[in-house]
Design an enzyme around this catalytic site. Structure first.
Site: not given
Length: 489
Positions: A78-79, A237
């Site tokens: 992520m991110h 995830d």
């Protein structure tokens, strides 16, 4: 029919081929490099992801009937920030979730704009890993790159775009960007204004199980798949791992004892805790979830075993630990700082309470208990949100220890279930592909059919009461040491 799940991780991509019954036909992994151009920075080349995905998929499906592959979906780190120019070319290396360069930007968002306002816009506070502060950093330090941004994408979404030609994302991964109105499942106009982006520079948002398109003709030809093969949005995830372990019903909870530790709680109702200690994100089934993350979990035990007492006999070191709830040694598991609930990068691992009678076993036990106590910190927050959890699903490398599972059961006062699948996010992505292709009516139906509990560890009430008293001591240790930690930096 066959379904492909692609889990785009930080160090490698894992690809899984599953049939409609959930039977795993093949698993393939490919590693790629991670770059650290400066201390605290963490970057990757999106082109490396794509190359390894394509090569890995060719191996994954080489022995199957390719005409049976109906859908592909994703789980992703992520991110991370991938930025594309007007020709859809990558402008610069992706800045990853574990990059720490945006401290100033986060301070600005949390303290100048104000954490309360940021939470009203996004349901979360600014953290260095999130995407919005990275955008602000590029705007300040690389204005020539900021000016070229045509599309801003997340890691797994870049792969979905390369396969389908569609600029897409999903609600769960978008939730971790700090650009998304989680409650209303749309981009936050207020946050876009703050960071200087326009909505057309972001991807179209889908639910995780929705079809975003089909394979581009040239991709289908290269892989030997039908061009009608569907591409399903996928998710972040943790959200997709929850699909892969069946944590999709309201109030269901999973705990991961991986390198880091997570507490994932599924909920049908949107809510935010007052201090943003838990992330409030959309999940991959159409609802929401709370996520607590501690930065060091099983890695604490690995550090203790490998670096301090220098043994690989993890199980043997735990054999003589019999009495639970009576240990007077405490361990604060903050070897890499901490996120939930303290959000303190300066926190440090700490042993306290040793005497001349303290044994090697006492300290080993304290490490296991310290991680479980830190997980309980997240559980206590959920109680304030009105949720009561009486059982969890336990996952990750630490879950292989029967003793650790027993400690977790008693410190959290929950039944601990172990399940029949260890594939996690890649399996969850394949399930999302099956749902998107209509094999199952919903994510919850698919998970309920494909995930089974194989064993349960139950708590002992006498031990629970002992640990309740110990937890009252544990939760006072960090506040007492907080100022000292800052002096050690």
């Amino acid at each position: 029919m066959l379904y492909i799940g692609i889990d785009l991780g930080t160090s490698s991509v894992k690809m899984l081929l599953m049939d409609e019954k959930g039977d795993i036909k093949n698993v393939v992994s490919r590693e790629y490099p991670l770059h650290f151009p400066k201390p605290g920075w963490s970057e990757q080349a999106p082109e490396d992801w794509y190359t390894n995905v394509m090569d890995g998929m060719k191996e994954l499906i080489q022995d199957c009937d390719k005409s049976q592959v109906d859908g592909i979906s994703f789980s992703g780190q992520m991110h991370g920030m991938v930025i594309l120019d007007e020709n859809d070319k990558v402008i610069r290396p992706a800045i990853l979730w574990n990059d720490g360069r945006t401290t100033e930007e986060c301070d600005y968002l949390n303290h100048v704009i104000g954490q309360k306002r940021i939470s009203e816009y996004t349901a979360n506070m600014a953290l260095t890993g999130f995407t919005a502060p990275k955008v602000m950093w590029v705007k300040k330090h690389e204005p020539e790159n900021f000016a070229k941004i045509k599309k801003l994408m997340l890691p797994k979404d870049y792969i979905a775009y390369k396969l389908s030609g569609v600029h897409c994302t999903d609600v769960s991964d978008a939730s971790g960007m700090l650009l998304f109105d989680v409650k209303n499942k749309r981009w936050s106009k207020e946050m876009l204004e703050i960071v200087g982006l326009k909505e057309e520079q972001l991807a179209q948002v889908f639910e995780s199980y929705q079809v975003v398109g089909t394979l581009k003709e040239e991709i289908a030809a290269e892989l030997g798949l039908r061009k009608e093969t569907k591409v399903i949005a996928g998710g972040g995830d943790n959200a997709v791992a929850a699909v892969g372990n069946g944590t999709v019903g309201h109030g269901m909870c999973s705990v991961s004892l991986g390198t880091s530790g997570t507490v994932f709680i599924a909920t049908k109702e949107f809510a935010v805790d007052d201090h943003n200690a838990l992330h409030s994100f959309c999940d991959a089934s159409g609802n929401y979830h709370f996520l607590g993350c501690m930065l060091s979990a099983a890695s604490c035990n690995k550090w203790w075993m490998d670096q301090i007492i220098r043994t690989k006999e993890y199980g043997k070191e735990q054999e003589n630990i019999k009495e639970l709830g009576d240990n007077n040694v405490f361990f604060l598991p903050y070897l890499m700082g901490e996120r939930t609930p303290h959000n303190d990068p300066d926190a440090r691992g700490t042993f306290i309470g040793m005497t001349l009678d303290t044994t090697r076993e006492d300290m080993t036990q304290a490490v296991l208990e310290g991680v479980a106590f830190a997980l309980r910190d997240a559980f206590e927050i959920t109680k304030n949100l009105g949720m009561r959890i009486d059982r969890i699903r336990i996952l990750g490398g630490g879950a292989k220890s029967p003793l650790w599972c027993k400690i977790v059961a008693n410190i959290l006062d929950v039944k601990v279930d172990k399940i029949n699948s260890e594939e996690g996010p890649a399996f969850g992505a394949a399930i999302l592909a099956a749902v998107g292709c209509g094999q199952y009516a919903s994510v919850e139906e698919a998970s309920n059919q494909l995930i089974q509990i194989v064993s349960t560890i139950e708590q002992d009430q006498e031990t629970v009461e002992k640990y309740n008293k110990k937890y009252e001591v544990f939760k006072e240790l960090y506040p007492a040491l907080k100022d000292l930690y800052k002096k050690m930096v």
